[in-house]
Enzyme design. Structure first.
Site, PDB file in Angstrom:
ATOM      1  N   CYS A 133      -4.033   6.017   0.605  1.00 49.70           N
ATOM      2  CA  CYS A 133      -3.531   4.776   0.016  1.00 49.70           C
ATOM      3  C   CYS A 133      -3.230   4.900  -1.475  1.00 49.70           C
ATOM      4  O   CYS A 133      -2.905   3.913  -2.132  1.00 49.70           O
ATOM      5  CB  CYS A 133      -4.528   3.653   0.279  1.00 49.70           C
ATOM      6  N   LYS A 149     -11.108  -8.188   6.525  1.00 48.96           N
ATOM      7  CA  LYS A 149     -10.441  -7.383   7.553  1.00 48.96           C
ATOM      8  C   LYS A 149     -11.365  -6.256   7.989  1.00 48.96           C
ATOM      9  O   LYS A 149     -11.866  -5.535   7.119  1.00 48.96           O
ATOM     10  CB  LYS A 149      -9.143  -6.809   6.977  1.00 48.96           C
ATOM     11  N   ARG A 195     -10.850   7.214   5.000  1.00 44.76           N
ATOM     12  CA  ARG A 195     -10.665   6.247   3.912  1.00 44.76           C
ATOM     13  C   ARG A 195     -11.982   5.659   3.428  1.00 44.76           C
ATOM     14  O   ARG A 195     -12.005   4.651   2.724  1.00 44.76           O
ATOM     15  CB  ARG A 195      -9.723   5.130   4.379  1.00 44.76           C
ATOM     16  N   CYS A 225       0.853  -1.176   0.000  1.00 44.02           N
ATOM     17  CA  CYS A 225       0.000   0.000   0.000  1.00 44.02           C
ATOM     18  C   CYS A 225       0.895   1.234   0.000  1.00 44.02           C
ATOM     19  O   CYS A 225       2.088   1.131   0.239  1.00 44.02           O
ATOM     20  CB  CYS A 225      -0.937   0.022   1.204  1.00 44.02           C
ATOM     21  N   ARG A 264      -2.523   2.469  13.115  1.00 48.27           N
ATOM     22  CA  ARG A 264      -2.127   3.733  12.476  1.00 48.27           C
ATOM     23  C   ARG A 264      -1.052   4.433  13.286  1.00 48.27           C
ATOM     24  O   ARG A 264      -0.199   5.118  12.717  1.00 48.27           O
ATOM     25  CB  ARG A 264      -3.349   4.620  12.274  1.00 48.27           C
ATOM     26  N   LYS A 320     -12.047  -5.157   2.847  1.00 45.46           N
ATOM     27  CA  LYS A 320     -11.389  -4.374   3.896  1.00 45.46           C
ATOM     28  C   LYS A 320     -12.306  -3.207   4.244  1.00 45.46           C
ATOM     29  O   LYS A 320     -12.604  -2.363   3.399  1.00 45.46           O
ATOM     30  CB  LYS A 320     -10.035  -3.868   3.405  1.00 45.46           C
TER      31      LYS A 320
HETATM   32 ZN   LIG Z   1      -3.217   1.959   2.815  1.00 45.48          ZN
END
Ligand SMILES: [Zn+2]
Length: 336
Positions: free
Chosen positions: A141, A259, A228, A131, A216, A206
């Protein structure tokens, strides 16, 4: 596949049927246990940083460290001797920029880490997270155009990163960015560069989860603006997860992932019933830290809580569990 359900009939109910009969002693319980954890189910995630002799504990993830490549190599030897088959690597770059250059630098931190592990523990499967968010100054990302992540402009950089990771010796490439079409772009690039045999483990479903919080901090990858939700999945959606998984398989994913794991056991179960591919589940940082924090307060028994949680992930249908508890599990299973 038809389910076999032993429904009691008038002829076969209590007192003829007593389900407690098989629960009386541990050898009996073990004999009829439907799901048992095995150290071979696990992938151990690790965070690697530049420098020498660095071993810094991540405050929100007790027992998890930032390691420089020399100490990571030592850790890899220990992981292999635990019987854990694989590690998943996340990198902390020396510097960040708009386009995440260190991600696809052959001398980048991940590339150095892969070479160090391969030299120290050649039998261990090295999986590289793929990523850009750890490497971009904005923490997203992909590349930013007009204030948003530009999907198609990001794909070539992801493909380039995958090839660089494979060239360094990565055994499995694990894209986690959630761009549309990235598995196909990565597969094509790997094939064109002579890595047709390198598998892809795709972070397929995800979710945009609050439970990545400690990670993070660990990966220093919090977005500097916005969030995100424009590319990761909405927690309310399960059918969409199946669409994501189906698309990743169509594009060439060899292993698909859900995830987080514990909050999405229903998604793992639905995927298990539909797809034949191996399913990985990521027992994420927040799920780990919750148990750690409760255990430190004396509110939960860490070993029992962790083993129960991980067993639930496997029972839901995961073949592979990515967990910060992996080394603890190896020890606990050995202790019996
Ligand atoms: Zn990422």
């Amino acid at each position: 596949m038809a389910l076999k359900i032993d429904l009691p009939t008038s002829a076969g109910a209590f007192p003829i049927r007593r389900l407690r009969r098989l629960r009386g002693r541990e050898p009996l319980r073990r004999m009829v246990r439907e799901t048992a954890l095995d150290v071979a189910d696990f992938i151990y995630p690790a965070f690697v940083c530049h420098g020498q002799g660095v071993r810094e504990e991540i405050p929100s993830m007790p027992g998890v460290f930032h390691l420089s490549t020399d100490l990571l190599a030592e850790e890899a030897v220990a992981v292999a001797s635990d019987g854990i088959p694989a590690m998943l690597l996340f990198g902390l770059p020396r510097s960040k920029d708009e386009v995440g250059s260190e991600a696809y630098d052959d001398e980048g931190i991940i590339q150095q880490a892969v070479r160090a592990i391969k030299a120290a523990a050649p039998g261990l499967i090295v999986i590289t997270d793929l990523c850009l968010c750890e490497y971009t100054s904005h923490g997203h990302c992909g590349v930013i155009r007009d204030g948003t992540v530009d999907n198609d402009a990001t794909l070539p950089l992801l493909a380039r990163t995958a090839v660089s990771q494979a060239r360094a010796g990565a055994d499995v490439i694990a894209p986690s960015d959630m761009m549309d079409g990235r598995v196909g772009a990565i597969r094509q690039a790997l094939d064109e560069h002579g890595y047709a045999e390198t598998p892809i483990m795709a972070y397929s479903a995800k979710y945009a989860s609050a439970f990545y919080g400690p990670f993070r901090e660990a990966a220093d990858s919090a977005p500097q603006f916005g969030d995100r939700r424009g590319y990761q999945m909405d927690p309310g959606n399960a059918r969409e997860a199946l669409a994501e998984i189906a698309l990743d398989i169509a594009e060439g994913a060899d292993i698909v992932m859900v995830k987080p794991a514990l909050l999405y056991l229903d998604v793992i179960r639905q995927a298990r019933e539909i797809f034949v591919q191996p399913i990985a589940a990521y027992n994420v940082s927040g799920e780990y830290s919750m148990i750690k924090a409760a255990a430190r307060n004396g509110w939960l028994n860490e070993r029992q809580a962790a083993l129960e949680a991980l067993t639930a992930i496997k029972r839901a249908g995961a073949d592979i569990i990515i967990s910060y508890f992996a080394r603890d599990v190896a020890r606990w299973l050995k202790e019996g």
